[in-house]
Write a protein that holds these residues in place. Sequence first.
Motif, PDB file in Angstrom:
ATOM      1  N   ASP A  38       6.145   5.984  -7.536  1.00  0.00           N
ATOM      2  CA  ASP A  38       7.166   5.006  -7.176  1.00  0.00           C
ATOM      3  C   ASP A  38       8.127   4.781  -8.341  1.00  0.00           C
ATOM      4  O   ASP A  38       9.348   4.756  -8.150  1.00  0.00           O
ATOM      5  CB  ASP A  38       6.512   3.684  -6.783  1.00  0.00           C
ATOM      6  CG  ASP A  38       7.531   2.637  -6.383  1.00  0.00           C
ATOM      7  OD1 ASP A  38       7.838   2.536  -5.173  1.00  0.00           O
ATOM      8  OD2 ASP A  38       8.052   1.925  -7.268  1.00  0.00           O
ATOM      9  N   HIS A  41      10.474   7.633  -8.682  1.00  0.00           N
ATOM     10  CA  HIS A  41      11.483   7.614  -7.627  1.00  0.00           C
ATOM     11  C   HIS A  41      12.566   6.583  -7.920  1.00  0.00           C
ATOM     12  O   HIS A  41      13.764   6.877  -7.800  1.00  0.00           O
ATOM     13  CB  HIS A  41      10.813   7.303  -6.286  1.00  0.00           C
ATOM     14  CG  HIS A  41      11.784   7.064  -5.178  1.00  0.00           C
ATOM     15  ND1 HIS A  41      12.487   8.087  -4.567  1.00  0.00           N
ATOM     16  CD2 HIS A  41      12.196   5.902  -4.572  1.00  0.00           C
ATOM     17  CE1 HIS A  41      13.276   7.582  -3.639  1.00  0.00           C
ATOM     18  NE2 HIS A  41      13.114   6.277  -3.631  1.00  0.00           N
ATOM     19  N   ARG A  42      12.167   5.362  -8.309  1.00  0.00           N
ATOM     20  CA  ARG A  42      13.166   4.319  -8.595  1.00  0.00           C
ATOM     21  C   ARG A  42      14.043   4.711  -9.768  1.00  0.00           C
ATOM     22  O   ARG A  42      15.248   4.435  -9.778  1.00  0.00           O
ATOM     23  CB  ARG A  42      12.472   2.989  -8.901  1.00  0.00           C
ATOM     24  CG  ARG A  42      11.484   2.515  -7.858  1.00  0.00           C
ATOM     25  CD  ARG A  42      12.085   2.267  -6.505  1.00  0.00           C
ATOM     26  NE  ARG A  42      11.027   1.987  -5.524  1.00  0.00           N
ATOM     27  CZ  ARG A  42      11.233   1.891  -4.221  1.00  0.00           C
ATOM     28  NH1 ARG A  42      12.449   2.050  -3.724  1.00  0.00           N
ATOM     29  NH2 ARG A  42      10.223   1.634  -3.395  1.00  0.00           N
ATOM     30  N   ARG A  44      14.875   7.739 -10.618  1.00  0.00           N
ATOM     31  CA  ARG A  44      15.810   8.755 -10.137  1.00  0.00           C
ATOM     32  C   ARG A  44      16.934   8.114  -9.316  1.00  0.00           C
ATOM     33  O   ARG A  44      18.109   8.469  -9.473  1.00  0.00           O
ATOM     34  CB  ARG A  44      15.059   9.788  -9.292  1.00  0.00           C
ATOM     35  CG  ARG A  44      15.927  10.966  -8.859  1.00  0.00           C
ATOM     36  CD  ARG A  44      15.085  12.095  -8.323  1.00  0.00           C
ATOM     37  NE  ARG A  44      14.244  11.684  -7.202  1.00  0.00           N
ATOM     38  CZ  ARG A  44      12.927  11.549  -7.280  1.00  0.00           C
ATOM     39  NH1 ARG A  44      12.298  11.802  -8.414  1.00  0.00           N
ATOM     40  NH2 ARG A  44      12.231  11.187  -6.220  1.00  0.00           N
ATOM     41  N   VAL A  45      16.604   7.154  -8.457  1.00  0.00           N
ATOM     42  CA  VAL A  45      17.620   6.451  -7.674  1.00  0.00           C
ATOM     43  C   VAL A  45      18.582   5.718  -8.598  1.00  0.00           C
ATOM     44  O   VAL A  45      19.805   5.730  -8.391  1.00  0.00           O
ATOM     45  CB  VAL A  45      16.964   5.461  -6.685  1.00  0.00           C
ATOM     46  CG1 VAL A  45      18.014   4.566  -6.028  1.00  0.00           C
ATOM     47  CG2 VAL A  45      16.196   6.218  -5.614  1.00  0.00           C
ATOM     48  N   LEU A  46      18.056   5.065  -9.633  1.00  0.00           N
ATOM     49  CA  LEU A  46      18.899   4.354 -10.593  1.00  0.00           C
ATOM     50  C   LEU A  46      19.887   5.291 -11.262  1.00  0.00           C
ATOM     51  O   LEU A  46      21.079   4.985 -11.376  1.00  0.00           O
ATOM     52  CB  LEU A  46      18.014   3.675 -11.643  1.00  0.00           C
ATOM     53  CG  LEU A  46      18.728   2.958 -12.791  1.00  0.00           C
ATOM     54  CD1 LEU A  46      19.548   1.798 -12.263  1.00  0.00           C
ATOM     55  CD2 LEU A  46      17.723   2.487 -13.833  1.00  0.00           C
ATOM     56  N   GLU A  48      20.960   8.232 -10.225  1.00  0.00           N
ATOM     57  CA  GLU A  48      21.873   8.924  -9.317  1.00  0.00           C
ATOM     58  C   GLU A  48      22.805   7.989  -8.562  1.00  0.00           C
ATOM     59  O   GLU A  48      23.937   8.368  -8.227  1.00  0.00           O
ATOM     60  CB  GLU A  48      21.064   9.765  -8.317  1.00  0.00           C
ATOM     61  CG  GLU A  48      20.278  10.896  -8.971  1.00  0.00           C
ATOM     62  CD  GLU A  48      19.421  11.662  -7.979  1.00  0.00           C
ATOM     63  OE1 GLU A  48      19.381  11.258  -6.788  1.00  0.00           O
ATOM     64  OE2 GLU A  48      18.789  12.658  -8.372  1.00  0.00           O
ATOM     65  N   HIS A  49      22.337   6.761  -8.263  1.00  0.00           N
ATOM     66  CA  HIS A  49      23.118   5.896  -7.371  1.00  0.00           C
ATOM     67  C   HIS A  49      23.376   4.494  -7.909  1.00  0.00           C
ATOM     68  O   HIS A  49      24.121   3.741  -7.292  1.00  0.00           O
ATOM     69  CB  HIS A  49      22.406   5.780  -6.017  1.00  0.00           C
ATOM     70  CG  HIS A  49      22.129   7.105  -5.366  1.00  0.00           C
ATOM     71  ND1 HIS A  49      23.121   7.905  -4.826  1.00  0.00           N
ATOM     72  CD2 HIS A  49      20.962   7.793  -5.204  1.00  0.00           C
ATOM     73  CE1 HIS A  49      22.576   9.013  -4.341  1.00  0.00           C
ATOM     74  NE2 HIS A  49      21.277   8.967  -4.562  1.00  0.00           N
ATOM     75  N   ALA A  53      21.552   0.389  -5.482  1.00  0.00           N
ATOM     76  CA  ALA A  53      20.769   1.257  -4.603  1.00  0.00           C
ATOM     77  C   ALA A  53      19.272   1.060  -4.819  1.00  0.00           C
ATOM     78  O   ALA A  53      18.484   1.172  -3.873  1.00  0.00           O
ATOM     79  CB  ALA A  53      21.142   2.718  -4.846  1.00  0.00           C
ATOM     80  N   VAL A  54      18.867   0.749  -6.048  1.00  0.00           N
ATOM     81  CA  VAL A  54      17.445   0.498  -6.315  1.00  0.00           C
ATOM     82  C   VAL A  54      16.965  -0.697  -5.514  1.00  0.00           C
ATOM     83  O   VAL A  54      15.944  -0.650  -4.826  1.00  0.00           O
ATOM     84  CB  VAL A  54      17.197   0.265  -7.819  1.00  0.00           C
ATOM     85  CG1 VAL A  54      15.752  -0.153  -8.066  1.00  0.00           C
ATOM     86  CG2 VAL A  54      17.530   1.512  -8.621  1.00  0.00           C
ATOM     87  N   THR A  57      16.753  -0.319  -1.612  1.00  0.00           N
ATOM     88  CA  THR A  57      15.696   0.537  -1.064  1.00  0.00           C
ATOM     89  C   THR A  57      14.296   0.012  -1.390  1.00  0.00           C
ATOM     90  O   THR A  57      13.313   0.661  -1.051  1.00  0.00           O
ATOM     91  CB  THR A  57      15.827   1.974  -1.606  1.00  0.00           C
ATOM     92  OG1 THR A  57      15.761   1.954  -3.045  1.00  0.00           O
ATOM     93  CG2 THR A  57      17.145   2.597  -1.178  1.00  0.00           C
ATOM     94  N   ARG A 115       6.023   2.824  -2.794  1.00  0.00           N
ATOM     95  CA  ARG A 115       6.202   3.857  -1.776  1.00  0.00           C
ATOM     96  C   ARG A 115       4.902   4.650  -1.617  1.00  0.00           C
ATOM     97  O   ARG A 115       4.237   4.967  -2.589  1.00  0.00           O
ATOM     98  CB  ARG A 115       7.324   4.824  -2.168  1.00  0.00           C
ATOM     99  CG  ARG A 115       8.671   4.210  -2.267  1.00  0.00           C
ATOM    100  CD  ARG A 115       9.706   5.188  -2.833  1.00  0.00           C
ATOM    101  NE  ARG A 115      10.112   6.179  -1.870  1.00  0.00           N
ATOM    102  CZ  ARG A 115       9.830   7.476  -1.946  1.00  0.00           C
ATOM    103  NH1 ARG A 115       9.112   7.937  -2.943  1.00  0.00           N
ATOM    104  NH2 ARG A 115      10.255   8.319  -1.036  1.00  0.00           N
TER     105      ARG A 115
END
Length: 204
Positions: A38, A41-42, A44-46, A48-49, A53-54, A57, A115
């Motif tokens: 998890d 993943h967070r 990576r989201v931070l 990239e977006h 976005a964190v 989601t 997740r």
Amino acid sequence: MLRWSRSPGLARLDQLELVWHRLIAPRWPRFREVLAADIRHRTRVLGEHGVAAVFETLHPRVRVAGDSVLVDVAARERLELDGRGLLLVPGVFTWPSVGVVTVPPWQPTLLYPARGVGELWTARAEPPDALAGVLGRTKATLLTALDRPAATTELAGRLDLAAGTVSAHLTALRAAGLTASTRSGHRVLYRRTELGDALCAGIR
């Protein structure tokens, strides 16, 4: 007359230690795997977006409005972070809810379900007998488990195998073109290749 030989505080510590050894420790490798996945993943989201976005989601009850993070919980409170930051803590026992910690001296914290937490409470997927007949039971089990990237130690904990055994079988699977590895920080993550996916999908 009853006399307590230990203080209530020490008695609670004993109880917590018992809970750890009886309930948590046997499952900790799988818990740690889900929590670590998890966080990756967070992160990576931070990257990239962005921050919004964190939060968007994390959970249906968490959303961003302007410069505010809104959390739909029973208590109604407005908290100014004042540069303290907000600590995000994934959990394996929080589903399906979210929680907040706002009481000093603790750092403001948002607790949310990690997740993949549902996988912790289901039996692991066993490989089809036909796949095990081709690859052997252990290799087939590893290939089936690699439906998402994982490290050797994570697979060993999840499948109750020795890390050395997992490493040897992963090396054989990679040599056959069924898995590939990538480095993520200090960890090496294994994943199925397209050939590995096709083999798992084609043999039932």
